[in-house]
Design a protein around this motif. Structure first.
Motif, PDB file in Angstrom:
ATOM      1  N   UNK A  27      -0.724  -1.701   6.973  1.00  0.00           N
ATOM      2  CA  UNK A  27      -0.413  -3.057   7.058  1.00  0.00           C
ATOM      3  C   UNK A  27      -1.337  -3.900   7.926  1.00  0.00           C
ATOM      4  N   UNK A  28      -1.850  -3.095   9.192  1.00  0.00           N
ATOM      5  CA  UNK A  28      -2.684  -3.913  10.059  1.00  0.00           C
ATOM      6  C   UNK A  28      -4.023  -4.450   9.144  1.00  0.00           C
ATOM      7  N   UNK A  29      -4.583  -3.553   8.299  1.00  0.00           N
ATOM      8  CA  UNK A  29      -5.837  -3.661   7.507  1.00  0.00           C
ATOM      9  C   UNK A  29      -5.503  -5.014   6.700  1.00  0.00           C
ATOM     10  N   UNK A  30      -4.265  -4.942   6.001  1.00  0.00           N
ATOM     11  CA  UNK A  30      -3.917  -6.136   5.275  1.00  0.00           C
ATOM     12  C   UNK A  30      -3.874  -7.745   6.415  1.00  0.00           C
ATOM     13  N   UNK A  31      -3.302  -7.263   7.542  1.00  0.00           N
ATOM     14  CA  UNK A  31      -3.373  -8.456   8.401  1.00  0.00           C
ATOM     15  C   UNK A  31      -4.775  -9.030   8.807  1.00  0.00           C
ATOM     16  N   UNK A  32      -5.666  -7.953   8.772  1.00  0.00           N
ATOM     17  CA  UNK A  32      -7.111  -8.482   9.011  1.00  0.00           C
ATOM     18  C   UNK A  32      -7.622  -9.181   7.785  1.00  0.00           C
ATOM     19  N   UNK A  33      -7.146  -8.942   6.624  1.00  0.00           N
ATOM     20  CA  UNK A  33      -7.862  -9.487   5.632  1.00  0.00           C
ATOM     21  C   UNK A  33      -8.135  -8.629   4.487  1.00  0.00           C
ATOM     22  N   UNK A  34      -8.293  -7.592   4.663  1.00  0.00           N
ATOM     23  CA  UNK A  34      -8.740  -6.205   3.668  1.00  0.00           C
ATOM     24  C   UNK A  34      -7.689  -6.333   2.519  1.00  0.00           C
ATOM     25  N   UNK A  35      -8.269  -5.963   1.419  1.00  0.00           N
ATOM     26  CA  UNK A  35      -7.355  -5.695   0.153  1.00  0.00           C
ATOM     27  C   UNK A  35      -7.700  -4.545  -0.316  1.00  0.00           C
ATOM     28  N   UNK A  36      -8.696  -3.633   0.172  1.00  0.00           N
ATOM     29  CA  UNK A  36      -9.063  -2.347  -0.592  1.00  0.00           C
ATOM     30  C   UNK A  36      -9.382  -1.319   0.530  1.00  0.00           C
ATOM     31  N   UNK A  37      -8.724  -0.327   0.435  1.00  0.00           N
ATOM     32  CA  UNK A  37      -8.495   0.742   1.314  1.00  0.00           C
ATOM     33  C   UNK A  37      -9.141   2.089   0.709  1.00  0.00           C
ATOM     34  N   UNK A  38      -9.892   2.629   1.993  1.00  0.00           N
ATOM     35  CA  UNK A  38     -10.451   3.847   2.177  1.00  0.00           C
ATOM     36  C   UNK A  38      -9.394   4.608   2.967  1.00  0.00           C
ATOM     37  N   UNK A  39      -8.785   5.701   2.245  1.00  0.00           N
ATOM     38  CA  UNK A  39      -7.734   6.505   2.955  1.00  0.00           C
ATOM     39  C   UNK A  39      -8.569   7.641   3.709  1.00  0.00           C
ATOM     40  N   UNK A  40      -8.246   7.975   5.084  1.00  0.00           N
ATOM     41  CA  UNK A  40      -8.697   8.898   5.802  1.00  0.00           C
ATOM     42  C   UNK A  40      -7.882   9.797   5.724  1.00  0.00           C
ATOM     43  N   UNK A  41      -7.943  11.230   4.995  1.00  0.00           N
ATOM     44  CA  UNK A  41      -7.199  12.293   4.936  1.00  0.00           C
ATOM     45  C   UNK A  41      -7.733  13.469   5.954  1.00  0.00           C
TER      46      UNK A  41
END
Length: 307
Positions: free
Chosen positions: A22-36
């Motif tokens: 949700x924080x990434x979305x709030x900043x404008x990002x729409x594509x995600x790299x998931x840190x596992x």
């Protein structure tokens, strides 16, 4: 190129990946790299019911109109003499590939392992043996695993893949159609010029980790907070024909009290309350928007930005 950043940007500031997304979305990002990154049995994607955790973040991303496109598998040392650790790293890396399949992610990065006292040939042989353990899951899930370049500062006396020529040689030595490379601009910036190294990696370049530093330590800074030559990198990506995502990994611009790249000076006066020891969420929220705007500007200047 589509603009991506990692959930690890908010790894310290938020407790769950749902919050981080949700924080990434709030900043404008729409594509995600998931840190596992978790490799302990009680990590979110290792404990019982891990599929439910994956489905939750998948639902959050769908709700926000976001897409998972890349991941970073757990960081451990599969070359360690501690067999229990090696088994856990292997199990966690296999699990990360399964997580990627559930989220539709086609590529994840794995550092492999390194230890002192072995030759380049031994490094190749022992790391290939580790990655071979992943092959059945990679094939079943249809997920590429990518090795990554390191640096002398990060590796010390241990042999590591630090240039495009060695990365290409190792990838071709492993010799699997789902095994390729990720180029980290910050690691490379500690070694020197990057254009020729990216060109040497060639068609095996499947992903990037874009971050800045001052050429001394692995700071993972926002672009222009360090000394990276951005034009050099962009021309290399264009000339090598890179078709992947523009994935940012600028996770340590705000420095924590016990930062991996260097701890704060201590102030241990008895009875004194430390009120300013750690950066705060609101600071990272401002920086995250700056990160998005800066990276979008960079891509736009080369007519590369894709919605």
């Amino acid at each position: 190129m589509k603009l991506v950043t990692t959930t690890t940007d908010f790894g310290f500031f938020c407790k769950t990946d749902e919050e981080r997304i949700r924080e990434l979305h709030r900043a404008g990002f729409r594509y995600i790299d998931l840190g596992i990154y978790g490799i302990t049995p009680d990590a979110p994607y290792m404990r019982d019911g891990w599929q439910d955790n994956v489905l939750r973040i998948k639902e959050v991303a769908q709700e926000l109109g976001m897409q998972f496109v890349q991941a970073h598998s757990p960081i451990g040392n599969p070359l360690s003499d501690d067999q229990e650790h090696v088994e856990m790293v292997t199990k966690a890396t296999i699990r990360s590939i399964e997580v990627c399949q559930m989220l539709g992610i086609k590529e994840t990065v794995s550092h492999g392992g390194k230890i002192e006292g072995i030759t380049k040939a031994q490094f190749f042989e022992r790391n290939k043996a580790f990655f071979e353990k992943l092959f059945p899951t990679m094939e079943k899930c249809g997920v590429n695993v990518l090795c990554e370049n390191s640096s002398t500062v990060n590796s010390g006396k241990k042999y590591a893949l630090m240039n495009g020529t060695d990365m290409r040689e190792f990838i071709e030595y492993v010799d699997h159609p789902l095994f390729h490379g990720c180029w980290d601009t910050g690691h490379a910036n500690q070694e020197g010029s990057q254009y020729n190294e990216i060109m040497a990696l060639g068609e095996h370049l499947h992903a990037i980790h874009y971050n800045d530093n001052h050429g001394v330590t692995d700071d993972h800074l926002i672009p222009f907070f360090g000394r990276l030559n951005h034009d050099e990198i962009f021309h290399a990506l264009l000339d090598v024909g890179f078709k992947g995502y523009f994935t940012l990994e600028c996770v340590w611009t705000l420095i924590r009290y016990d930062q991996i790249t260097g701890k704060r000076n201590r102030f241990d006066k008895e009875g004194v309350q430390l009120k300013l020891s750690e950066p705060q969420l609101f600071m990272q929220q401002h920086l995250e928007k700056l990160l998005y705007d800066t990276a979008k500007y960079m891509l736009t200047q080369y007519d590369l930005f894709e919605e």
